[in-house]
Design an enzyme around this catalytic site. Structure first.
Site, short mmCIF file in Angstrom:
data_model
loop_
_atom_site.label_atom_id
_atom_site.label_comp_id
_atom_site.label_asym_id
_atom_site.label_seq_id
_atom_site.Cartn_x
_atom_site.Cartn_y
_atom_site.Cartn_z
CG ASP A 274 -6.61 -1.25 -1.07
OD1 ASP A 274 -6.81 -2.61 -1.45
OD2 ASP A 274 -5.40 -0.88 -0.51
CG ASP B 96 -1.75 -1.06 1.32
OD1 ASP B 96 -2.59 -1.43 0.06
OD2 ASP B 96 -2.30 -1.63 2.24
#
Length: 171
Positions: free
Chosen positions: A136, A118
């Site tokens: 995401d 991430d």
């Protein structure tokens, strides 16, 4: 273009953008050594390895948990892909394609590295939102698409009134 083809394009575009962004930021830049990169007063690029799921829940340090999460992701991909194949609207198919592409992108990370990379960190002063990636964001956009599709009125069934009397018996 069929609904399924639109969903497939969304899936492939999501997967390609997700993996390309992760590979470039991690291996093609010095982000790891020089983080955070300030993009705006409210956004940074950072390096976070998420061994869990959304919001870092269910953190997995061992191999069994890692592969269990990969298996669950792949099962979801299969089920959602079947749904996408049967989708009756382009919106539904694209929404499912975004979700499947995102799930595949994160599953690839988890299988290859043991965690999901991430890198987008949104914040405002002391308030900090979780760190996320392209996959995401695509999953969230896909869920929004599913909600919008569910709010659309159902198509009306074609009339079967062949007598032209509104379905009422003639006297």
């Amino acid at each position: 273009m069929t609904a399924f083809r639109s969903g497939l394009i969304a899936l492939l575009a999501t997967l390609a953008l997700d993996q390309a962004s992760k590979l470039w930021l991690y291996f093609g830049t010095d982000l790891v050594m020089t983080q955070p990169w300030r993009l705006a007063p409210f956004a940074d690029f950072v390096v976070v390895w998420n061994r869990g799921v959304s919001y870092g829940l269910f953190q997995q340090e061992g191999g069994l948990g890692r592969w269990l999460l990969v298996a669950v992701s792949l099962a979801a991909v299969i089920g959602l892909s079947v749904w996408m194949r049967r989708a009756g609207s382009r919106l539904l198919a694209v929404a499912l394609g975004l979700i499947v592409g995102g799930a595949l992108g994160n599953a690839i990370d988890r299988a290859a590295y043991g965690a999901v990379f991430d890198f987008v960190h949104l914040h405002a002063g002391p308030w900090s939102w979780y760190v996320f990636n392209v996959a995401d964001a695509a999953i969230v956009a896909g869920v929004v698409g599913l909600i919008l599709d569910s709010l659309r009125p159902a198509p009306r069934a074609p009339s079967t009134d062949v007598a032209g009397n509104g379905g009422h018996p003639q006297a």
